[in-house]
Design a protein around this motif. Structure first.
Motif, PDB file in Angstrom:
ATOM      1  N   HIS A   1       0.876  -1.295   0.075  1.00 38.72           N
ATOM      2  CA  HIS A   1       0.005  -0.104  -0.211  1.00 38.72           C
ATOM      3  C   HIS A   1       0.950   1.035  -0.142  1.00 38.72           C
ATOM      4  N   MET A   2       2.077   1.174   0.561  1.00 36.67           N
ATOM      5  CA  MET A   2       3.057   2.339   0.707  1.00 36.67           C
ATOM      6  C   MET A   2       2.211   3.761   1.145  1.00 36.67           C
ATOM      7  N   SER A   3       1.515   3.895   2.364  1.00 36.59           N
ATOM      8  CA  SER A   3       0.858   4.806   2.922  1.00 36.59           C
ATOM      9  C   SER A   3       0.070   5.719   1.570  1.00 36.59           C
ATOM     10  N   GLY A   4      -0.540   4.960   0.667  1.00 37.51           N
ATOM     11  CA  GLY A   4      -1.352   5.338  -0.264  1.00 37.51           C
ATOM     12  C   GLY A   4      -0.845   5.368  -1.400  1.00 37.51           C
ATOM     13  N   HIS A   5       0.690   5.435  -1.701  1.00 38.13           N
ATOM     14  CA  HIS A   5       1.335   5.697  -2.930  1.00 38.13           C
ATOM     15  C   HIS A   5       1.528   4.442  -3.681  1.00 38.13           C
ATOM     16  N   GLY A   6       0.956   3.357  -3.227  1.00 35.76           N
ATOM     17  CA  GLY A   6       1.444   2.024  -3.787  1.00 35.76           C
ATOM     18  C   GLY A   6       1.091   1.816  -5.135  1.00 35.76           C
ATOM     19  N   ILE A   7      -0.024   2.385  -5.525  1.00 29.23           N
ATOM     20  CA  ILE A   7      -0.756   2.250  -6.830  1.00 29.23           C
ATOM     21  C   ILE A   7       0.278   3.139  -8.023  1.00 29.23           C
ATOM     22  N   TYR A   8       0.903   4.125  -7.481  1.00 27.07           N
ATOM     23  CA  TYR A   8       1.669   4.964  -8.373  1.00 27.07           C
ATOM     24  C   TYR A   8       3.046   4.101  -8.443  1.00 27.07           C
ATOM     25  N   VAL A   9       3.576   3.754  -7.461  1.00 28.70           N
ATOM     26  CA  VAL A   9       4.920   3.064  -7.432  1.00 28.70           C
ATOM     27  C   VAL A   9       4.872   1.844  -8.046  1.00 28.70           C
ATOM     28  N   TRP A  10       3.916   1.086  -7.801  1.00 35.66           N
ATOM     29  CA  TRP A  10       3.807  -0.358  -8.469  1.00 35.66           C
ATOM     30  C   TRP A  10       3.311  -0.213 -10.078  1.00 35.66           C
ATOM     31  N   SER A  11       2.724   0.760 -10.299  1.00 31.98           N
ATOM     32  CA  SER A  11       2.399   0.880 -11.852  1.00 31.98           C
ATOM     33  C   SER A  11       3.688   1.442 -12.588  1.00 31.98           C
ATOM     34  N   CYS A  12       4.350   2.280 -11.875  1.00 34.40           N
ATOM     35  CA  CYS A  12       5.603   2.621 -12.572  1.00 34.40           C
ATOM     36  C   CYS A  12       6.753   1.603 -12.539  1.00 34.40           C
ATOM     37  N   THR A  13       6.883   0.783 -11.520  1.00 29.74           N
ATOM     38  CA  THR A  13       7.542  -0.424 -11.727  1.00 29.74           C
ATOM     39  C   THR A  13       7.360  -1.519 -12.854  1.00 29.74           C
ATOM     40  N   ALA A  14       5.903  -1.493 -12.844  1.00 30.30           N
ATOM     41  CA  ALA A  14       5.374  -2.601 -13.914  1.00 30.30           C
ATOM     42  C   ALA A  14       5.832  -1.899 -15.275  1.00 30.30           C
ATOM     43  N   ILE A  15       5.714  -0.678 -15.410  1.00 33.10           N
ATOM     44  CA  ILE A  15       5.937  -0.135 -16.656  1.00 33.10           C
ATOM     45  C   ILE A  15       7.315  -0.430 -16.943  1.00 33.10           C
ATOM     46  N   ALA A  16       8.186   0.237 -16.089  1.00 36.72           N
ATOM     47  CA  ALA A  16       9.662   0.107 -16.229  1.00 36.72           C
ATOM     48  C   ALA A  16      10.109  -1.342 -16.948  1.00 36.72           C
ATOM     49  N   LEU A  17       9.405  -2.322 -16.180  1.00 39.57           N
ATOM     50  CA  LEU A  17       9.916  -3.747 -16.122  1.00 39.57           C
ATOM     51  C   LEU A  17       9.499  -4.139 -17.722  1.00 39.57           C
ATOM     52  N   VAL A  18       7.914  -3.667 -18.106  1.00 33.53           N
ATOM     53  CA  VAL A  18       7.735  -4.060 -19.330  1.00 33.53           C
ATOM     54  C   VAL A  18       8.652  -3.402 -20.556  1.00 33.53           C
ATOM     55  N   LEU A  19       9.028  -2.038 -20.318  1.00 35.95           N
ATOM     56  CA  LEU A  19       9.936  -1.261 -21.271  1.00 35.95           C
ATOM     57  C   LEU A  19      11.269  -2.041 -21.175  1.00 35.95           C
ATOM     58  N   LEU A  20      11.840  -2.367 -20.241  1.00 35.63           N
ATOM     59  CA  LEU A  20      13.096  -3.027 -20.112  1.00 35.63           C
ATOM     60  C   LEU A  20      13.186  -4.563 -20.797  1.00 35.63           C
ATOM     61  N   THR A  21      12.328  -5.071 -20.566  1.00 41.31           N
ATOM     62  CA  THR A  21      11.946  -6.286 -21.157  1.00 41.31           C
ATOM     63  C   THR A  21      11.835  -6.257 -22.845  1.00 41.31           C
ATOM     64  N   ALA A  22      11.047  -5.114 -23.209  1.00 41.74           N
ATOM     65  CA  ALA A  22      10.847  -4.909 -24.757  1.00 41.74           C
ATOM     66  C   ALA A  22      12.177  -4.540 -25.311  1.00 41.74           C
ATOM     67  N   LEU A  23      13.134  -3.777 -24.567  1.00 41.61           N
ATOM     68  CA  LEU A  23      14.408  -3.388 -25.001  1.00 41.61           C
ATOM     69  C   LEU A  23      15.451  -4.397 -25.193  1.00 41.61           C
ATOM     70  N   ILE A  24      15.093  -5.489 -24.503  1.00 45.36           N
ATOM     71  CA  ILE A  24      15.828  -6.967 -24.501  1.00 45.36           C
ATOM     72  C   ILE A  24      15.164  -7.727 -25.560  1.00 45.36           C
ATOM     73  N   VAL A  25      13.957  -7.904 -25.713  1.00 51.18           N
ATOM     74  CA  VAL A  25      13.426  -8.974 -26.508  1.00 51.18           C
ATOM     75  C   VAL A  25      13.177  -8.349 -28.144  1.00 51.18           C
ATOM     76  N   HIS A  26      13.043  -7.086 -28.282  1.00 47.61           N
ATOM     77  CA  HIS A  26      12.738  -6.382 -29.528  1.00 47.61           C
ATOM     78  C   HIS A  26      14.003  -6.461 -30.265  1.00 47.61           C
ATOM     79  N   PRO A  27      15.202  -6.451 -30.168  1.00 43.82           N
ATOM     80  CA  PRO A  27      16.416  -6.534 -30.905  1.00 43.82           C
ATOM     81  C   PRO A  27      16.527  -8.083 -31.209  1.00 43.82           C
ATOM     82  N   LEU A  28      16.386  -8.861 -30.240  1.00 42.55           N
ATOM     83  CA  LEU A  28      16.424 -10.200 -30.627  1.00 42.55           C
ATOM     84  C   LEU A  28      15.609 -10.785 -31.608  1.00 42.55           C
TER      85      LEU A  28
END
Length: 71
Positions: free
Chosen positions: A14-41
């Motif tokens: 929950h992170m004192s009400g900021h969890g939705i922002y923190v976890w959504s940013c974390t998920a977006i970052a992981l998706v983008l980093l995965t795309a940066l690895i998978v797309h060139p391959l």
């Protein structure tokens, strides 16, 4: 010795009400980093397939040309 800031896992998520922002940013970052690895391959694999196809076509044309010259 460092101490854990949150008392429970639910509080950590929950992170004192900021969890939705923190976890959504974390998920977006992981998706983008995965795309940066998978797309060139994926592009490399696709390019290699095209090159193999071109090589097969050229080999077939060369073989046909050689057969025509022999007769």
């Amino acid at each position: 010795m460092p101490s854990f800031k949150f008392d429970s896992l639910a509080e950590f998520i929950h992170m004192s009400g900021h969890g939705i922002y923190v976890w959504s940013c974390t998920a977006i970052a992981l998706v983008l980093l995965t795309a940066l690895i998978v797309h060139p391959l994926w592009l490399r694999k696709r390019q290699l397939q095209k090159l193999r196809q071109q090589q097969a076509v050229l080999a077939a044309q060369l073989s046909q040309h050689q057969q025509e010259n022999q007769t």
